[in-house]
Design a protein around this motif. Structure first.
Motif, mmCIF file in Angstrom:
data_model
loop_
_atom_site.group_PDB
_atom_site.id
_atom_site.type_symbol
_atom_site.label_atom_id
_atom_site.label_comp_id
_atom_site.label_asym_id
_atom_site.label_seq_id
_atom_site.Cartn_x
_atom_site.Cartn_y
_atom_site.Cartn_z
ATOM 1 N N LYS A 44 0.880 -1.236 -0.164
ATOM 2 C CA LYS A 44 0.187 0.038 0.125
ATOM 3 C C LYS A 44 1.133 1.231 0.343
ATOM 4 O O LYS A 44 2.136 1.099 -0.214
ATOM 5 N N GLU A 45 0.906 2.218 -0.193
ATOM 6 C CA GLU A 45 1.360 3.714 -0.449
ATOM 7 C C GLU A 45 1.146 4.220 0.798
ATOM 8 O O GLU A 45 2.317 4.283 0.786
ATOM 9 N N SER A 46 0.622 3.884 2.187
ATOM 10 C CA SER A 46 0.814 4.391 3.129
ATOM 11 C C SER A 46 0.625 3.542 3.692
ATOM 12 O O SER A 46 -0.648 2.136 3.615
ATOM 13 N N TYR A 47 0.957 2.551 5.517
ATOM 14 C CA TYR A 47 0.283 2.085 6.178
ATOM 15 C C TYR A 47 -0.554 2.803 7.531
ATOM 16 O O TYR A 47 0.598 3.678 7.861
ATOM 17 N N LEU A 48 -1.014 2.122 8.352
ATOM 18 C CA LEU A 48 -1.588 3.051 9.487
ATOM 19 C C LEU A 48 -1.417 2.120 10.641
ATOM 20 O O LEU A 48 -0.887 1.261 10.581
ATOM 21 N N GLN A 49 -1.230 2.860 11.687
ATOM 22 C CA GLN A 49 -0.611 1.522 13.395
ATOM 23 C C GLN A 49 -1.418 0.337 13.082
ATOM 24 O O GLN A 49 -1.344 -0.578 13.101
ATOM 25 N N LYS A 50 -2.701 0.693 12.947
ATOM 26 C CA LYS A 50 -3.940 -0.391 12.392
ATOM 27 C C LYS A 50 -3.420 -1.914 11.541
ATOM 28 O O LYS A 50 -3.527 -3.066 11.955
ATOM 29 N N ASP A 51 -2.697 -1.696 10.826
ATOM 30 C CA ASP A 51 -2.528 -2.203 9.814
ATOM 31 C C ASP A 51 -1.125 -3.188 10.510
ATOM 32 O O ASP A 51 -1.380 -4.009 10.245
ATOM 33 N N ILE A 52 -0.585 -2.922 11.098
ATOM 34 C CA ILE A 52 0.766 -3.224 12.080
ATOM 35 C C ILE A 52 -0.272 -4.146 12.990
ATOM 36 O O ILE A 52 0.766 -5.339 12.910
ATOM 37 N N GLU A 53 -0.753 -3.194 13.994
ATOM 38 C CA GLU A 53 -0.918 -4.714 14.839
ATOM 39 C C GLU A 53 -1.708 -5.510 13.866
ATOM 40 O O GLU A 53 -1.858 -6.602 14.100
ATOM 41 N N GLN A 54 -2.969 -5.402 13.019
ATOM 42 C CA GLN A 54 -3.512 -6.896 12.387
ATOM 43 C C GLN A 54 -2.375 -7.335 11.732
ATOM 44 O O GLN A 54 -2.133 -8.807 12.179
ATOM 45 N N GLU A 55 -2.143 -7.107 11.033
ATOM 46 C CA GLU A 55 -0.450 -7.975 10.742
ATOM 47 C C GLU A 55 0.468 -9.276 11.316
ATOM 48 O O GLU A 55 0.232 -10.173 11.317
ATOM 49 N N PHE A 56 0.739 -8.114 12.914
ATOM 50 C CA PHE A 56 1.429 -8.877 13.921
ATOM 51 C C PHE A 56 0.864 -9.329 15.181
ATOM 52 O O PHE A 56 1.310 -9.819 15.984
ATOM 53 N N HIS A 57 -0.800 -9.308 15.163
ATOM 54 C CA HIS A 57 -1.470 -9.921 16.054
ATOM 55 C C HIS A 57 -1.343 -8.399 17.605
ATOM 56 O O HIS A 57 -0.940 -10.206 18.529
ATOM 57 N N ILE A 58 -0.675 -7.827 17.617
ATOM 58 C CA ILE A 58 -0.501 -7.394 18.487
ATOM 59 C C ILE A 58 -2.063 -6.488 18.857
ATOM 60 O O ILE A 58 -2.211 -5.280 17.987
ATOM 61 N N GLN A 59 -1.403 -5.835 20.146
ATOM 62 C CA GLN A 59 -2.481 -4.654 21.257
ATOM 63 C C GLN A 59 -2.540 -3.155 20.142
ATOM 64 O O GLN A 59 -0.560 -3.067 20.068
ATOM 65 N N ARG A 60 -2.982 -2.322 20.226
ATOM 66 C CA ARG A 60 -2.751 -0.960 19.849
ATOM 67 C C ARG A 60 -1.559 -0.875 20.930
ATOM 68 O O ARG A 60 -0.503 -0.186 20.790
ATOM 69 N N SER A 61 -1.923 -1.001 22.232
ATOM 70 C CA SER A 61 -0.665 -0.305 23.172
ATOM 71 C C SER A 61 0.294 -1.049 22.985
ATOM 72 O O SER A 61 1.769 -0.421 22.462
#
Length: 142
Positions: A44-61
């Motif tokens: 994608k052109e840019s990633y949101l923090q939530k994309d990273i959370e979903q990709e790595f199955h980690i919580q927002r914090s």
């Protein structure tokens, strides 16, 4: 299944240790290296923090803490997203891109080493099994 699960866990831990060892001279963790690689591949052109959370199955914090550390090290920049002011978009800096290139080389070497030990059919079956295990895990979480 207990034996299979234990073996998968041990293999995962070994892969994590190898990545952590590679990341250490850069003063990074394996997770940070994986995030750099994920962003660098830029589907994608840019990633949101939530994309990273979903990709790595980690919580927002957890993601926030990791990304703040990466930002302090000058590897990424985070900006308010143009699409959603509540979200932050994550971008690699030139320093982050340089390290991500080295990371790509490491992953390529790992993949080549793995490929030398197994036939194409064995690798395809192994990937199919892992993908099915992942899908089952996701189904159990929801």
């Amino acid at each position: 299944m207990r034996e299979t699960g234990r073996l998968v866990k041990r293999a995962s831990l070994q892969l994590s240790r190898d990545l952590d060892q590679f990341a250490k001279p850069f003063d990074l963790t394996g997770t940070q290296m994986s995030i750099l690689d994920f962003i660098f591949q830029a589907e994608k052109e840019s990633y949101l923090q939530k994309d990273i959370e979903q990709e790595f199955h980690i919580q927002r914090s957890t993601a926030t803490g990791i990304l703040q550390g990466m930002e302090k090290k000058g590897l990424i920049s985070r900006q308010i997203s143009a699409q959603d002011a509540r979200q932050r978009s994550v971008h690699l800096t030139s320093k982050g891109s340089q390290i991500a290139l080295r990371c790509q080389d490491f992953f390529k070497e790992q993949e080549e080493a793995f490929s030398q030990n197994f036939s194409e059919d064995e690798r395809r079956i192994f990937q199919k099994i892992l993908n099915q295990m992942i899908k089952k895990e996701i189904k159990n979480v929801k």
